[in-house]
Design an enzyme around this catalytic site. Structure first.
Site, short mmCIF file in Angstrom:
data_model
loop_
_atom_site.label_atom_id
_atom_site.label_comp_id
_atom_site.label_asym_id
_atom_site.label_seq_id
_atom_site.Cartn_x
_atom_site.Cartn_y
_atom_site.Cartn_z
N CYS A 9 0.87 -1.17 0.00
CA CYS A 9 0.00 0.00 0.00
C CYS A 9 0.91 1.22 0.00
CB CYS A 9 -1.00 0.01 1.15
SG CYS A 9 -0.27 0.15 2.78
N CYS A 81 -4.59 -0.63 -2.03
CA CYS A 81 -5.16 0.68 -2.36
C CYS A 81 -4.94 0.93 -3.83
CB CYS A 81 -4.57 1.79 -1.50
SG CYS A 81 -2.81 2.10 -1.80
#
Length: 254
Positions: A9, A81
């Site tokens: 992420c 993400c």
């Protein structure tokens, strides 16, 4: 030989660190796990706190730069993400790339938000460990009833399956309209269904369409058919909203 999994992420301070700790705790005998960030920061105190409260070891967890691990071989590279998904497409040429998308709990900076994120990541990893034990994809003969029923044990996921079954193929924007929920929420639930082998995808132009996996075993098909036949109300309102949707993408039939 253990399969190697890299979680990525942006900051490697919360979501990917929690995923690393969870997978190591839940299936460290089968997976070698690491995590990294495209812009690494420091472990968020609330991320470490909710892990410890859940009885998950945090010793040795620290934020790492993606560049430290980029030259290594990974069986799976899992982004948590959208930013990481865009920036690490070439981390490992031999890896299976998997995109999960969880909101960053650091933005709220609340214990309850971190606890919820931990719960959602634990659920996704539970399905991952069931589905990706020996193969990189699920074969029809390998459909585990525990995996299938866990994937369907949610109101939105079950209704989405039934609506997709009814319509043949649907894209995320159509499901967002039908269920009146956010795009990230719809995408997370669809990813769970795909991880469980219940859905497949294809891209047509700018749209990614979801449809029932063409090799679902007969018993899964019968479960869906019986559920749809006896529970029409589950998709009554979503179907009405879908039919009334303005600027709906062209219907894509199987």
């Amino acid at each position: 030989m253990k399969r190697r999994v890299l979680f990525v992420c942006t900051a490697n301070s919360a979501r990917s660190l929690m995923a690393e700790a969870l997978l190591r705790h839940m299936a460290g005998d089968r997976f070698e796990v690491a995590s990294a960030g495209t812009e690494p920061a420091e472990p968020h105190p609330l991320a470490l706190q909710v892990l410890q409260e859940a009885g998950i070891p945090v010793a040795g967890l620290y934020s790492k730069s993606l560049s430290e691990l980029q030259g290594q071989y990974w069986d799976y590279v899992i982004t948590l993400c959208e930013k990481a998904a865009r920036e690490c497409a070439n981390v490992s040429s031999g890896a299976q790339q998997i995109a999960w998308d969880f909101p960053d709990p650091a933005e709220a900076n609340r214990h309850a938000t971190f606890a919820l994120t931990l719960k959602e990541i634990r659920e996704r990893i539970g399905l991952f460990t069931l589905v990706h034990q020996k193969e990189t994809s699920l074969k029809p003969a390998d459909y585990n009833p525990v995996t299938v029923f866990k994937a369907m044990a949610d109101d939105l996921r079950l209704a989405a399956l039934l609506l997709i079954k009814d319509q043949g193929k649907l894209c995320v924007c159509e499901l967002t309209e039908a269920f009146e929920v956010s795009q990230p929420k719809v995408s997370r639930h669809l990813a769970l269904l795909r991880d469980a082998g219940l859905l497949e995808t294809e891209r047509r132009g700018q749209w990614v369409y979801y449809y029932l996996h063409p090799h679902l075993p007969g018993w899964v098909v019968r479960v869906l058919e019986e559920t749809a036949r006896n529970n029409a109300a589950l998709i009554g309102q979503p179907l009405a909203r879908l039919k009334a949707m303005a600027d709906r993408p062209a219907v894509q039939c199987p």
